[in-house]
Design an enzyme around this catalytic site. Sequence first.
Site, mmCIF file in Angstrom:
data_model
loop_
_atom_site.group_PDB
_atom_site.id
_atom_site.type_symbol
_atom_site.label_atom_id
_atom_site.label_comp_id
_atom_site.label_asym_id
_atom_site.label_seq_id
_atom_site.Cartn_x
_atom_site.Cartn_y
_atom_site.Cartn_z
ATOM 1 C CG HIS B 114 32.107 -2.958 -18.870
ATOM 2 N ND1 HIS B 114 32.066 -3.584 -17.651
ATOM 3 C CD2 HIS B 114 32.675 -1.752 -18.645
ATOM 4 C CE1 HIS B 114 32.586 -2.790 -16.722
ATOM 5 N NE2 HIS B 114 32.970 -1.666 -17.307
ATOM 6 C CG ASP B 191 25.811 -2.415 -20.639
ATOM 7 O OD1 ASP B 191 25.423 -1.340 -20.156
ATOM 8 O OD2 ASP B 191 26.944 -2.902 -20.427
ATOM 9 C CD GLN B 194 29.871 4.375 -21.474
ATOM 10 O OE1 GLN B 194 29.753 5.578 -21.690
ATOM 11 N NE2 GLN B 194 30.560 3.902 -20.445
ATOM 12 C CE LYS B 217 29.362 3.468 -16.636
ATOM 13 N NZ LYS B 217 30.794 3.678 -16.425
ATOM 14 C CB CYS B 355 36.065 -2.725 -17.612
ATOM 15 S SG CYS B 355 36.591 -2.121 -16.031
#
Lengths: 122, 397
Positions: B114, B191, B194, B217, B355
Amino acid sequence: MEKLYHEALLDLYRHPLNKTRLDNFNAMQTEHNPLCGETVEIFIQSSPGGQVADIGWQGDGCALSQAGASVATEQCKQKSAGEIKNLSTDTILNLLGLANLNPSRQRCVGLALAAIKNALAT
Amino acid sequence: MLDASVKKYFPIFEHHPNLVYLDNAATTQTPHSVLEAMSEYYTTYRANTERGLYALSEQATTAYTAARQKIAAFLNAAPEEVIFTPGATYGLNLLARSLAVTADHNIVLTRLEHHANLIPWQQLSNRTGCELRFIELNKDGQLDMATAADKIDEQTRLVSCTAVSNAIGTIAPLDEIIALAKSNGAQVIVDASQLIAHSPIDVRTLDYDWLVFSGHKMYGPTGIGILYGKKQLLEQTEPFLFGGEMIEDVNYLTASWAELPHKFEAGTQNIAGAIGLGAAVDFIQKIGLSAIHEHEQSLLRYTIEQLPEYAALIGPPSGAPRGAIVSFLLQGVHPHDTAEILNRFNIAVRAGHHCAKPLMKYLDIPGTARASFGVYNRPEDVDRLIEGLGNVKRILG
Ligand SMILES: Cc1ncc(COP(=O)(O)O)c(C=O)c1O
């Protein structure tokens, strides 16, 4: 719903106008739409008198951006930079019958016109 | 499959009973319990934390601290290792500003990242002269670990990698990446944006150094997120944001830093957001992350089975592991038009480059349409999506 993707618009999407890379041009501009990653390239050949003698564009994008580029390039033919300055995204939206389009999609429609204006400004 | 009653926890569906919300990778909806926790703070004990000596401030501080403890337990971390941030983007920028990197170092990323896990490193590279390297993808959209072994070497200072690609759903083999990085003396940043609401994370089993994610999220509010750092690394790291509440002692020319985690939390924090995020963790734990994982994976399989032949699946092939994300392209249709027409049938999907613009170029596609799942999604949502794709095809095909 079918109104947004009406026949005339779909026709321009399937058979875009002026979608070609000119061999000879004296102005060129690339414009990006950060929202969806669309890119449009504009090529302009001006006449000695300063009118747009020939214009072409390249770029892949959604139906709205493709139709917008077709109409914008048609509208600019034989016009001077001053006349083109007076064209706005609204002009293109009205010609496409998309007056009530939501703001994020208006950018798709106006991308080519923005590129043309910037090409003539530089 | 989770019970259909889960939907009742989310007020958005009272306002939009017909909504098929399939953009959970962008942001999830908010349950009543999260809204109530924040509203309770604002209406019954609002005060600044760590400052006042009066009862309300104590109460606010206690709630803020309790939220941190919940999140720490959720990650199997210690509370002082859990830093509140405004979100994943902030956490990554904090690291890119604070970690010591020189021109001799390289930083290894992947082709999937991203923009939030790319641009801060580009900027760091501009400032320091360090080299950026990228782990390649194979034709199945998976990380090519042979290239990882090539790129990660003794000069590698950091490996920063998404756990799950928000654009195409690829799952990174974090165990292998972490092992490879450690054997070369590099630190690893994960990261987890997700992953956090979709699979259990234990920062100790995989020996994570750094981890970032956003609260919005994972059924929490916007504007709050977490940076997890291993205690010893956080202690070695200089803060990059300075001001109130992060100091131990100050005089006109010098200052020293407060203990962890406060050293990294300058200024008045997003107190309501932190309390809301704590409530979001409670919500996830009440439903159960394993049950959530099962639920979403079965929706994922169902979607992929139902995808029409004019839809090309992007990313890992059918049957391969993937996060709760299905990215696809309809033949001859720009993804923007797909999303626009689906919107007209009350179906929210994302379209575009997600993104991850360089990734779209790398894959040589204009973007994708993306459906991503959450706890409230039902097989009927998938049916509506598939029916919607039929309409897209009819209008534009
Ligand atoms: C993989 C990944 N990383 C980082 C981010 C950035 O998160 P935020 O915008 O909440 O800071 C996102 C959100 O889209 C993401 O999907």
